[in-house]
Design a protein around this motif. Structure first.
Motif, PDB file in Angstrom:
ATOM      1  N   ARG A 352       0.819  -1.215   0.000  1.00 42.44           N
ATOM      2  CA  ARG A 352       0.000   0.000   0.000  1.00 42.44           C
ATOM      3  C   ARG A 352       0.850   1.262   0.000  1.00 42.44           C
ATOM      4  O   ARG A 352       0.401   2.302  -0.488  1.00 42.44           O
ATOM      5  N   ASN A 353       2.039   1.190   0.558  1.00 46.40           N
ATOM      6  CA  ASN A 353       2.916   2.350   0.479  1.00 46.40           C
ATOM      7  C   ASN A 353       3.289   2.649  -0.968  1.00 46.40           C
ATOM      8  O   ASN A 353       3.265   3.800  -1.391  1.00 46.40           O
ATOM      9  N   ILE A 354       3.655   1.615  -1.694  1.00 44.19           N
ATOM     10  CA  ILE A 354       3.970   1.842  -3.105  1.00 44.19           C
ATOM     11  C   ILE A 354       2.701   2.263  -3.834  1.00 44.19           C
ATOM     12  O   ILE A 354       2.715   3.130  -4.706  1.00 44.19           O
ATOM     13  N   GLY A 355       1.580   1.669  -3.429  1.00 49.24           N
ATOM     14  CA  GLY A 355       0.304   1.952  -4.088  1.00 49.24           C
ATOM     15  C   GLY A 355      -0.181   3.377  -3.898  1.00 49.24           C
ATOM     16  O   GLY A 355      -1.003   3.873  -4.664  1.00 49.24           O
ATOM     17  N   LEU A 356       0.354   4.042  -2.865  1.00 49.07           N
ATOM     18  CA  LEU A 356      -0.130   5.384  -2.538  1.00 49.07           C
ATOM     19  C   LEU A 356       0.083   6.384  -3.669  1.00 49.07           C
ATOM     20  O   LEU A 356      -0.669   7.347  -3.794  1.00 49.07           O
ATOM     21  N   THR A 357       1.098   6.167  -4.503  1.00 47.91           N
ATOM     22  CA  THR A 357       1.296   7.091  -5.621  1.00 47.91           C
ATOM     23  C   THR A 357       0.502   6.659  -6.848  1.00 47.91           C
ATOM     24  O   THR A 357       0.553   7.331  -7.875  1.00 47.91           O
ATOM     25  N   GLY A 358      -0.219   5.530  -6.728  1.00 46.50           N
ATOM     26  CA  GLY A 358      -0.947   5.032  -7.894  1.00 46.50           C
ATOM     27  C   GLY A 358      -2.445   5.075  -7.713  1.00 46.50           C
ATOM     28  O   GLY A 358      -3.191   4.426  -8.444  1.00 46.50           O
ATOM     29  N   LEU A 359      -2.900   5.869  -6.708  1.00 46.70           N
ATOM     30  CA  LEU A 359      -4.329   5.871  -6.408  1.00 46.70           C
ATOM     31  C   LEU A 359      -5.166   6.364  -7.579  1.00 46.70           C
ATOM     32  O   LEU A 359      -6.361   6.107  -7.642  1.00 46.70           O
TER      33      LEU A 359
END
Lengths: 498, 338
Positions: A352-359
């Motif tokens: 989810r940390n990596i995902g945070l820039t892909g919202l």
């Protein structure tokens, strides 16, 4: 025959859940000897220190103190046995005096329980004399340099009759002259018969200060040997387990059109009239002393802070003031300097940390596309060779170098055209550092414009095609690679005319 | 891939992972319901159950946006006053002869306005939401009293009163429960399945990092306060119709019940943790407990004590659960491999 070691461990093992942090590690610390502990991030150094300091209980293995077995049930036991740990960031009470900090909670008393300030002062003075440093016991801790704060911590340790001093990356935040000051104190202590365990990622410091070195890799003991006769390359090979590719492998690349253009950018009281360009395929170094305003410029360019005047263009598109989301949309990414406070949400998973820039991208019909999010995160975690147990684990469980890789993954996943990296290799080991350098070089070769802020001069000189230098909020020099030397950069950074 | 040093004999931590506080609260709710059905006279009949649900609905309605707010690290204590103000304005406009079909949208708009004031004070001026909403809690209630005085308006159209107070045939389900389920579904989707909800967890856990990741923190928070105001107004309308009484002091103290239930449901007061399922389980756990205690003739004072104790437990519970999980993981890891 030598005296028995002051503190020693034999066959130490420690696991956390499924992750084996230490396996069958032995270490001996002798009086009057400075012993280096080397290893990459995640090699088990921190676990070893915490075990010696009584924070962790070993799963297997034995601690001996002066040759007899001992068990530490907590940090208090270790302290009473004379084992003290000095951490990278000292934890002093800023509003109390230096002397009060040293004797916090156990001040000498006069009648009616009043604190005997004279005695506190005299005792602190005596400690500083022993350490051969000149510090005013009445000075408040606020305003001390980090080196002096660490010296206060050492004095505090001495006041507990510490015979073993463990220093966990004490120099990471210090400047050259501060390091010299700290090392002077450590040498004095060592000559007085203390045993020192010293951890640093800067190999030259290990060679300067220590007599022996123990190297860990992946939780196992690689070697424990005298430093005499070893070279830095030998040490790196032991830490990494292979010959290290050259650090700073910046290839010459085709430099393309301007991708980031900053004009007359000003934030009042912070930086003034900053203008520069970064072209595709270029790595531009931004050097300067801590506090010169480098990170602040990066923050304003990205939009986390507002600017008061000036313009920022990414690929010809003007950015809005104070809007990171539009900067991201324009192809800008910022890897911030403080990964704990700015780069990561520690309690959240790696995924989810990596995902945070892909919202905005891993979305289907307005809802999170969890499959897409997972494969995006996995893809980048694997590409950057993050070492983790499960992608759903909290990012806070990773070692520092791996956390830094997650921050990089998080931003590279946005496929930026302009990448600003702020201290990308601070506090990470040589192996990871070389990986980060190779990565930045590859990105430049792919046509990404890279702006690299760093306080590590060899890194700037090795990686940058051009070096920009800031001094007190202003851009004072632009030095092409051919003419960039430590002297020319430092001259501009300290405001002397080059 | 990840070449971590895994001990193949090390047990996986799936069981410890499963013990989450929201699961515990859900289980407690089931146990309480089963015990009440078995041992409390009158609990299981459809009419009582419909009362239980109807009386709990105002708390449940506001708990939806409140959960999102607390996850993002904020709180709104003015919700009960907004509900009271909404009821009061509704009564005053009805007395003035306006059609109820006009009044309801206007009152909802008023709720949006109340939320907007809170949100702007918090996001534009950077004030702490606890302080801001304690202030507006008093202000909105004061305005309600100015608007309606000490009157009670009771003569709303009967089809509206019947909808708010009635149940579907002889079943235990109030009519109003159906729209609530729809709102619950929307809130669950928003919090747990949208980028917006994902951002809220990031904001609550580390606002700075969320900002650095391009999350529009202030805008997200402003939306939450507006949504909370809207739901509080809806609750105020429901309250006035359900109890057939619009008074300025409607729903007094409701904010504490909502916050208590949300915390009981495992929403971390520090932000960044929790599930809507847990929060709603917390709401109905408190509601069912109060209903059962009333049926057992437990005095009102004792009920308050029980509720208070539960709240303390709810703050302690998740922490203890986490520590047990950590200790268990430690013990398993320490156990010698065979």
């Amino acid at each position: 025959m030598r005296e028995p070691p002051v503190l020693a461990v034999q066959g130490l093992s420690k696991s956390f859940g499924a992750v084996r942090a230490l396996h069958d590690v032995s270490l001996e610390l002798y009086a009057g000897e400075a012993h280096a502990l080397a290893g990459e991030n995640g090699a088990g150094k921190s676990t070893l220190i915490k075990t010696l300091a009584g924070v962790h209980r070993p799963d297997a293995g034995e601690l001996t103190l002066d040759g007899s077995p001992v068990v530490f049930h907590g940090p208090g036991d270790a302290r009473d046995a004379g084992v003290a740990v000095i951490y990278q960031e000292p934890t002093l009470f800023p509003d109390l005096s230096v002397a009060e900090n040293i004797f916090m909670g156990r001040q000498p008393r006069r009648s009616l329980g009043r604190v005997d300030h004279k005695a506190v002062h005299a005792a602190a003075d005596a400690l500083f004399k022993r350490l051969a440093v000149d510090l005013d016991p009445e000075q408040p801790a606020r305003g001390l340099s980090i080196a002096d704060q660490q010296i206060v911590e050492i004095a505090k340790a001495l006041s507990f009759d510490a015979r073993v001093l463990i220093m966990d990356e004490p120099t990471a935040a210090l400047t050259g002259s501060e390091v010299a000051r700290l090392f002077g104190v450590v040498r004095t202590l060592r000559e007085q018969g203390a045993a020192v365990l010293f951890i640093s990622h800067r190999l030259e410091e290990i060679f300067e200060l220590c007599q022996r070195v123990t190297t860990l890799r992946d939780g196992g003991l690689i070697a424990s040997e005298p430093l005499e006769g070893l070279t830095e390359d030998d040490l790196v090979r032991r830490m990494v387990g292979r010959d290290l590719d050259e650090l700073y492998p910046k290839q010459d690349t085709e430099v393309g059109e301007v991708a980031l253009s900053v004009r007359r950018l000003t934030r009042e009281g912070v930086f003034t009239d900053v203008s520069f360009d970064v072209r595709r395929g270029e790595i531009v170094g931004l050097a300067g002393l801590v506090g010169a305003g480098r990170s602040e410029v990066a923050r304003a360019v990205f939009g986390v802070d507002r600017w008061d005047a000036g313009t920022v263009e990414v690929q010809g598109k003007a950015l809005l003031n104070g809007a990171p989301s539009t900067a991201m949309a324009a192809g800008l990414a910022l890897v911030p300097e403080d990964r704990r406070a700015q780069g990561l949400v520690m309690d959240m998973s790696i995924e989810r940390n990596i995902g945070l820039t892909g919202l905005r991208t891993t979305v289907r019909a307005g809802l999170m596309d969890r499959g897409a999010e997972r494969s995006r995160s996995l893809d980048w975690a694997v590409r950057l060779q993050v070492k983790y147990a499960r992608i759903a684990d909290a990012v806070g469980t990773l070692s520092g170098g791996n956390q830094q890789k997650v921050v990089l993954a998080k931003w590279l996943a946005t496929k930026p055209q302009v990448l600003i990296v702020d201290e990308p290799t601070r506090g990470i080991d040589v192996g990871t550092k070389a990986e980060v350098h190779r990565l930045l070089s590859e990105l430049a070769a792919e046509g990404v414009a890279v702006l690299m802020i760093s306080s590590d001069l060899p890194e700037i000189l090795g990686m940058a095609d051009r070096v920009l230098v800031m001094h007190e909020g202003r851009l004072t020099a632009e030095i092409p690679r051919a003419r960039a030397t430590e002297e020319s950069v430092m001259a501009a950074a300290t405001g002397r005319t080059a | 891939m990840a070449d971590f040093k895994a001990d193949p004999k090390a047990p996986r931590l799936t069981l410890t992972r499963a013990v989450r506080w929201d699961t515990v609260v859900g289980a407690l709710l089931v146990v309480l319901l089963l015990m009440s059905f078995s041992f409390v006279d009158g609990f299981g009949n459809a009419l009582n159950l419909s009362f239980l649900i109807g009386n709990t609905l105002p708390i449940a309605l506001i708990a939806l946006p409140m959960t999102l707010l607390v996850v993002s690290g904020e709180i709104d204590l003015s919700v009960a006053s907004t509900a009271g103000l909404s009821g009061a304005v509704m009564g005053a406009l009805w007395n003035a002869g306006m059609a109820i079909e006009t009044i309801i949208p206007l009152v909802l708009l008023l709720g949006v306005l109340c939320g907007l004031v809170n949100g702007l004070l918090v996001t534009r001026l950077g004030l702490p939401s606890l302080a801001v909403t304690i202030g507006t809690m008093a202000a909105y209630r004061g305005i309600a009293q100015i608007v309606l005085g000490s009157d009670a308006v009771t003569d709303f159209p009967s089809q509206y009163l019947d909808f708010a107070a009635g149940r579907i045939g002889d079943t235990f389900l109030p009519y109003a429960f159906l729209p609530f389920l729809a709102l619950l579904a929307i809130a669950v989707l928003v919090l747990h399945a949208t980028p917006f909800g994902r951002s809220l967890f990031a904001i609550g856990a580390n606002e700075e990092a969320a900002r650095f990741a391009g999350v529009r923190v202030k805008r997200h928070k402003l939306w939450l306060f507006v949504a909370t105001g809207l739901m509080a107004a809806l609750t105020g309308i429901f309250w006035a119709l359900h109890y057939a009484s619009a008074r300025y002091d409607n729903a007094t103290g409701l904010e504490l019940s909502v916050v208590a239930a949300v915390l009981l449901g495992g929403i971390d007061f520090d932000g960044g943790k929790g599930t809507l399922g847990g929060a709603i389980a917390g709401v109905f756990l408190l509601g069912a407990l109060q209903n059962a205690m009333s049926l057992l003739n437990v005095s009102a004072q004792s009920q308050i004590v029980v509720t208070g104790v539960l709240l303390v437990v709810s703050v302690l519970g998740p922490r203890v659960a986490r520590q047990i999980a950590v200790a268990r993981a430690g013990r398993r890891a320490a156990a010698p491999a065979r």
